[in-house]
Scaffold this motif. Structure first.
Motif, short mmCIF file in Angstrom:
data_model
loop_
_atom_site.label_atom_id
_atom_site.label_comp_id
_atom_site.label_asym_id
_atom_site.label_seq_id
_atom_site.Cartn_x
_atom_site.Cartn_y
_atom_site.Cartn_z
N ALA A 112 0.83 -1.20 0.00
CA ALA A 112 0.00 0.00 0.00
C ALA A 112 0.86 1.25 0.00
CB ALA A 112 -0.92 0.01 1.22
N PHE A 113 0.42 2.26 -0.75
CA PHE A 113 1.02 3.59 -0.68
C PHE A 113 -0.08 4.53 -0.20
CE2 PHE A 113 1.92 7.82 -2.27
CZ PHE A 113 3.24 7.99 -1.89
N CYS A 114 0.16 5.22 0.93
CA CYS A 114 -0.91 6.00 1.58
C CYS A 114 -0.57 7.47 1.76
CB CYS A 114 -1.22 5.40 2.96
SG CYS A 114 -1.44 3.63 2.99
N ALA A 115 0.55 7.90 1.24
CA ALA A 115 0.99 9.28 1.46
C ALA A 115 0.51 10.21 0.35
CB ALA A 115 2.52 9.31 1.55
N ASP A 116 0.80 11.48 0.53
CA ASP A 116 0.59 12.43 -0.57
C ASP A 116 1.45 11.97 -1.75
OD1 ASP A 116 1.32 14.93 -2.19
OD2 ASP A 116 -0.25 15.69 -0.85
N PRO A 117 0.94 12.00 -2.97
CA PRO A 117 1.73 11.56 -4.13
C PRO A 117 3.10 12.23 -4.23
CG PRO A 117 -0.54 11.82 -4.77
CD PRO A 117 -0.45 12.35 -3.37
N SER A 169 1.03 11.64 10.31
CA SER A 169 -0.37 11.60 9.90
C SER A 169 -0.61 10.59 8.78
CB SER A 169 -0.83 12.99 9.44
OG SER A 169 -0.14 13.39 8.27
N GLU A 170 0.44 10.29 7.99
CA GLU A 170 0.27 9.37 6.86
C GLU A 170 0.59 7.92 7.20
OE1 GLU A 170 1.25 12.71 3.39
OE2 GLU A 170 2.83 11.34 4.03
N LEU A 171 1.24 7.69 8.33
CA LEU A 171 1.63 6.32 8.69
C LEU A 171 0.87 5.75 9.87
CD1 LEU A 171 5.52 5.77 8.45
CD2 LEU A 171 3.70 4.50 7.31
N ILE A 172 0.28 6.59 10.68
CA ILE A 172 -0.31 6.12 11.94
C ILE A 172 -1.40 5.07 11.72
CG2 ILE A 172 -2.01 8.00 12.11
CD1 ILE A 172 0.00 6.69 15.08
N ASP A 173 -2.26 5.28 10.74
CA ASP A 173 -3.34 4.32 10.50
C ASP A 173 -2.88 3.04 9.81
OD1 ASP A 173 -5.42 5.76 11.76
OD2 ASP A 173 -5.54 7.08 10.05
N PRO A 174 -2.00 3.10 8.79
CA PRO A 174 -1.46 1.85 8.25
C PRO A 174 -0.79 0.99 9.32
CG PRO A 174 -0.99 3.64 6.75
CD PRO A 174 -1.59 4.26 7.98
N LEU A 175 -0.05 1.61 10.23
CA LEU A 175 0.57 0.86 11.31
C LEU A 175 -0.50 0.24 12.21
CD1 LEU A 175 3.44 3.33 12.29
CD2 LEU A 175 3.73 1.08 11.26
N PRO A 204 -13.14 6.18 8.21
CA PRO A 204 -13.50 4.79 8.57
C PRO A 204 -13.53 3.85 7.36
CG PRO A 204 -14.88 6.33 9.76
CD PRO A 204 -14.14 7.14 8.73
N SER A 205 -13.96 4.34 6.20
CA SER A 205 -13.97 3.51 4.99
C SER A 205 -12.54 3.29 4.49
CB SER A 205 -14.80 4.18 3.89
OG SER A 205 -16.12 4.39 4.32
N TYR A 206 -11.74 4.32 4.59
CA TYR A 206 -10.33 4.26 4.16
C TYR A 206 -9.57 3.17 4.92
CZ TYR A 206 -5.48 6.14 4.35
OH TYR A 206 -4.13 6.31 4.33
N VAL A 207 -9.71 3.13 6.25
CA VAL A 207 -8.92 2.17 7.02
C VAL A 207 -9.41 0.73 6.83
CG1 VAL A 207 -8.23 3.88 8.74
CG2 VAL A 207 -10.29 2.51 9.14
N GLU A 208 -10.67 0.55 6.48
CA GLU A 208 -11.15 -0.81 6.23
C GLU A 208 -10.42 -1.45 5.05
OE1 GLU A 208 -13.33 -2.87 7.95
OE2 GLU A 208 -12.97 -1.28 9.43
N ARG A 217 3.98 -10.41 14.29
CA ARG A 217 4.58 -9.07 14.30
C ARG A 217 3.52 -8.00 14.02
NH1 ARG A 217 10.38 -7.22 11.94
NH2 ARG A 217 10.09 -4.97 12.23
N SER A 218 2.66 -8.26 13.04
CA SER A 218 1.58 -7.32 12.72
C SER A 218 0.65 -7.13 13.91
CB SER A 218 0.78 -7.81 11.51
OG SER A 218 1.51 -7.71 10.33
N PHE A 219 0.31 -8.23 14.56
CA PHE A 219 -0.64 -8.16 15.67
C PHE A 219 -0.03 -7.42 16.87
CE2 PHE A 219 -3.48 -9.93 19.00
CZ PHE A 219 -4.69 -9.58 18.41
N SER A 220 1.27 -7.64 17.11
CA SER A 220 1.95 -6.91 18.18
C SER A 220 1.97 -5.41 17.88
CB SER A 220 3.38 -7.43 18.34
OG SER A 220 3.39 -8.77 18.77
N GLN A 221 2.15 -5.07 16.62
CA GLN A 221 2.15 -3.68 16.20
C GLN A 221 0.79 -3.05 16.45
OE1 GLN A 221 4.18 -2.60 12.38
NE2 GLN A 221 2.11 -2.03 11.74
N ILE A 222 -0.27 -3.78 16.10
CA ILE A 222 -1.63 -3.29 16.33
C ILE A 222 -1.86 -3.06 17.82
CG2 ILE A 222 -4.07 -3.98 16.28
CD1 ILE A 222 -3.48 -5.38 13.62
#
Length: 387
Positions: free
Chosen positions: A187-192, A278-284, A254-258, A342-347
């Motif tokens: 996924a790429f989630c930042a400003d282009p 602001s661009e990484l907090i939700d992907p993490l 909410p739709s974005y993070v799903e 690892r993903s679950f620990s991050q969550i």
């Protein structure tokens, strides 16, 4: 329960209310403002949000109202305990002169210190107008202090928070595993402008090793394609035309993070351009593993969870970054249980430290302190900082 009267002021020309969380595409600062206002209202405070509205919308403890037409009369007659301005120094001229002297005026900035909007802070009169400043990390706070010579006792930080629908989203790693059953997805989630060209090049290279890999490009809420440069508009157009690349237009958070929840790895090679995260907090928080450029501001918040790539030597940074992303994707494919853990620990980490459950009482405590024991406002002119 402090039962304070708190006013937030947003002059961004955006109109919204509490329901806008789910039905309106808003930039991150407005999302944060609504979350904070709602959380404060739930703690029996009386909260008013002033924005570019034509009418009034009210729920218990929370009121969304238009910006005042007669600012002098409105603020002189108000009885707020504290007033907070979002990402704007306009309040130094349009609010402070009319507020009671004892009412704290707070600047809440999501912007980097050298953002053009913040440049008036180089003037002593503008700095003096504010009782306190709030930034998103100690790194950003220090940047403001060093650039504008802001008094340390008037500077505060409040770490970023995850979208509320990610809070307690999973009770077991099996639930996350089910969402990750699809094809290996980056996924790429930042400003282009923050690395889409590099991410696309990296994706093309890695597909030679992992042909099944897909790339999801998320145009984050608040991004306006028509205002992007011609170069980045062309880049987005190219992404839409490529096989195995999907571009998702801006949606309510909410739709974005799903959709993020179904991605395995977030690719953000220029994450250092967003030290407020602001661009990484939700992907993490969605469990996306990531490779990031080692940076003081990012490390403060992310700790050990990303795979860090040192920025130096700069000549081969992208080569090293690409190799690290490829290895991470291969590990997900070859060691799925270990990477899922690892993903679950991050969550779990994000759900513990970056939620409004914590931020709301930190803000409430700050407001109480500002009312009961405000910091001294300097009157002696300081040496002008270099900008």
């Amino acid at each position: 329960m402090l039962n304070q009267k708190i006013c937030f002021v947003d002059i961004s020309e955006l109109s919204y209310s509490l329901n806008s969380l789910y039905n309106q595409v808003l930039p991150r600062p407005q999302l944060d403002l609504i979350y904070l206002a709602s959380a404060l209202a739930q703690r029996n405070n009386h909260v008013t949000v002033l924005c570019e509205r034509d009418d009034i919308s009210e729920t218990p403890g929370l009121r969304f109202a238009p910006l005042p037409l007669d600012a002098e009369r409105f603020w002189q007659e108000s009885d707020f305990d504290v007033v907070v301005c979002l990402d704007s120094l306009d309040g130094a001229n349009s609010i402070r002169p009319y507020l009671p002297e004892t009412t704290p005026l707070v600047l809440w900035s999501h912007l980097q210190a050298r953002h053009i909007t913040m440049m008036p802070l180089q003037h002593q009169a503008v700095r003096q107008a504010w009782t306190a400043f709030v930034f998103e990390s100690t790194y950003l706070t220090r940047s403001y202090q060093e650039l504008y010579k802001l008094p340390r006792e008037r500077c505060n930080y409040r770490w970023p928070t995850i979208v509320r629908t990610l809070r307690k989203r999973f009770t077991s790693s099996d639930q996350l595993a089910k969402l990750h059953e699809g094809p290996l997805t980056m996924a790429f989630c930042a400003d282009p402008s923050h690395g889409l060209a590099q991410a696309l090049e990296l994706f093309s290279e890695i597909k030679q090793e992992l042909p099944e890999l897909q790339l999801n490009v998320f145009l984050k809420p608040g991004f306006e394609p028509e205002l992007a440069s011609e170069q980045h508009q062309e880049l987005i157009k190219r992404c839409r035309e490529l096989t195995d690349v999907t571009v998702f237009d801006s949606e309510p958070w909410p739709s974005y993070v799903e959709k993020l929840l179904r991605c395995h790895v977030v690719c953000h090679p220029l994450a250092f351009m967003d030290p407020g995260l602001s661009e990484l907090i939700d992907p993490l928080a969605a469990g996306c593993l990531t490779v990031a450029c080692e940076h003081e501001g990012l490390h403060e918040i992310c700790r050990e969870h990303p795979i860090w790539v040192t920025p130096d030597p700069a000549e081969d940074f992208f080569t090293r970054y690409s190799a690290a992303v490829l290895k991470l994707l291969q590990d997900i494919k070859e060691k799925p249980d270990e990477m899922l853990s690892r993903s679950f620990s991050q969550i779990a980490w994000l759900n513990t430290h970056y939620t409004w459950d914590l931020r709301v009482w930190e803000w409430e405590s700050l407001f109480f302190k500002l009312v009961e024991d405000p910091p001294a406002i300097q009157t002696a002119e300081q040496a002008q900082p270099t900008v």
